[in-house]
Design an enzyme around this catalytic site. Structure first.
Site, PDB file in Angstrom:
ATOM      1  CB  CYS A 144      -0.942   0.038   1.207  1.00 32.15           C
ATOM      2  SG  CYS A 144      -1.921   1.561   1.251  1.00 32.15           S
ATOM      3  CB  CYS A 163      -2.233   5.069   4.340  1.00 27.96           C
ATOM      4  SG  CYS A 163      -3.667   4.128   3.848  1.00 27.96           S
ATOM      5  CB  SER A 164       0.250   0.686   5.966  1.00 23.70           C
ATOM      6  OG  SER A 164       1.442   1.399   5.856  1.00 23.70           O
ATOM      7  CB  CYS A 165      -4.866  -0.266   2.696  1.00 25.21           C
ATOM      8  SG  CYS A 165      -5.613   1.360   2.857  1.00 25.21           S
TER       9      CYS A 165
END
Lengths: 214, 137
Positions: free
Chosen positions: A110, A113-115
């Site tokens: 991601c 944002c690190s989904c």
């Protein structure tokens, strides 16, 4: 206004870190205003600390290796397939399963944002959230794979999938050789978290054996 | 003799995986609290998950190319503060007042005792050093 900090320190008191003060402040305000229920907070934290994790995803993958109908459902509608095993998301996100083949290896990142697919993999590891992984996974996926100890043959294409708030991906790694008679439970032990992000492969029976007898 | 947990062993067996360095899901209680607050506020409809991802993404982007992922929940909390203030859930002034109150309460609390806001209020009354407040209390 908040200048009083430095010259106002009592030796016997506790000085909380700024971030702890901020969290306590927001939490106490949200509880007072009825936005947050402290008991529900505790349940949520405990759930993510102990119940939601990559074992959920491993169960999904192992089932797909054994059950052709389930595998088809997983590829068509992973949210429904994972939901049928009791793993459902809270954020209204769509889960998409990416099947690795000898021709194509899939890897998930991601960049924003690190989904991450929480219901099946739990919360993401630190490296997944790091800027180097987020940028290099796109620019140099083979190099990243090598750093994770995976040498992809040239004939295998590497596809990188960028998660969003709406779509989260999980990788279905290839079933290792020599596991024909294995039970679903035993197969699940071969499925590591990283194999479901695509930065690793499923363990071989030998690797599993080596891990069990240190 | 206890057998080592096979699953943990398996997860530790993969080469070059920094799993051992990661430790638990949350390294400190505040990380867990920040995480759970966002999930509950989303469930209450305070923001949509795409709004959340955008807010968190901005904080992470501001952290730049050296961000190791260790500060993830600092970014998370910053996004949470901005969104709750932007959506009118908590005003900036009540947040900073409350933060000052917790800070004073902590400093007034001897080690080993629970930190409570009441203690700070007693202390404030005793010292009479608080700023005049606009609120109706």
């Amino acid at each position: 206004m908040s200048k009083s900090h430095d010259h106002h320190h009592h030796g016997e008191g506790s000085e909380l870190p700024d971030i702890a003060l901020r969290v306590k402040s927001l939490e106490s305000l949200l509880i007072e205003k009825g936005y947050v229920d402290p008991e529900a907070l505790d349940v949520l934290i405990e759930t993510y600390e102990t119940k939601v994790g990559p074992r959920n995803g491993a169960a999904v993958v192992a089932r797909s290796w054994l059950d052709e109908e389930f595998r088809k459902q997983l590829i068509e509608d992973a949210s429904a397939a994972a939901g049928s095993l009791g793993f459902t998301g809270r954020q209204g996100e769509h889960l998409v399963a990416l099947e690795n083949t000898p021709d194509t290896h899939n890897m998930v990142v991601c960049t924003l944002c690190s989904c991450y697919p929480w219901p099946v993999l739990g919360l993401p590891p630190v490296w997944y959230k790091s800027a180097p992984y987020r940028s290099r996974a796109v620019a140099d996926p083979r190099g990243v794979l090598e750093e994770f100890g995976v040498n992809m043959p040239d004939e295998t294409a590497v596809r990188v999938w960028d998660s969003t708030a709406e779509i989260r991906y999980m990788v279905i790694p290839m079933r290792p050789e020599g596991t024909q008679d294995w039970s679903e439970e035993d197969l699940a032990q071969l499925v590591t978290r990283d194999s479901m992000i695509g930065t690793g492969l499923a363990l071989t029976p030998d690797q599993l054996e080596a891990a069990k007898t240190p | 003799m206890t057998r080592p947990d096979a699953q943990n062993q398996v997860l530790a067996a993969l080469p070059s995986i920094p799993r051992d360095d990661e430790g638990p899901v949350f390294r400190e209680p505040w990380e867990a609290q920040a995480f759970a607050m966002a999930v509950q506020l989303h469930a209450k409809g305070v923001f949509t998950w795409p709004q959340w991802a955008e807010a968190l993404g901005k904080e992470i982007a501001n952290a730049g190319a050296e961000d190791t992922g260790e500060d993830y929940y600092l970014h998370w909390m910053a996004a949470l503060e901005k969104l709750t203030q932007a959506n009118g859930v908590v005003s900036h002034s009540e947040f900073s007042d409350r933060k000052d109150a917790w800070d004073r309460a902590a400093r007034a609390t001897p080690h080993g005792e629970p930190i409570e806001l009441g203690r700070e209020q007693r202390e404030r009354a005793a010292h009479g050093q608080s700023q005049p407040r606009a609120q109706t209390d």
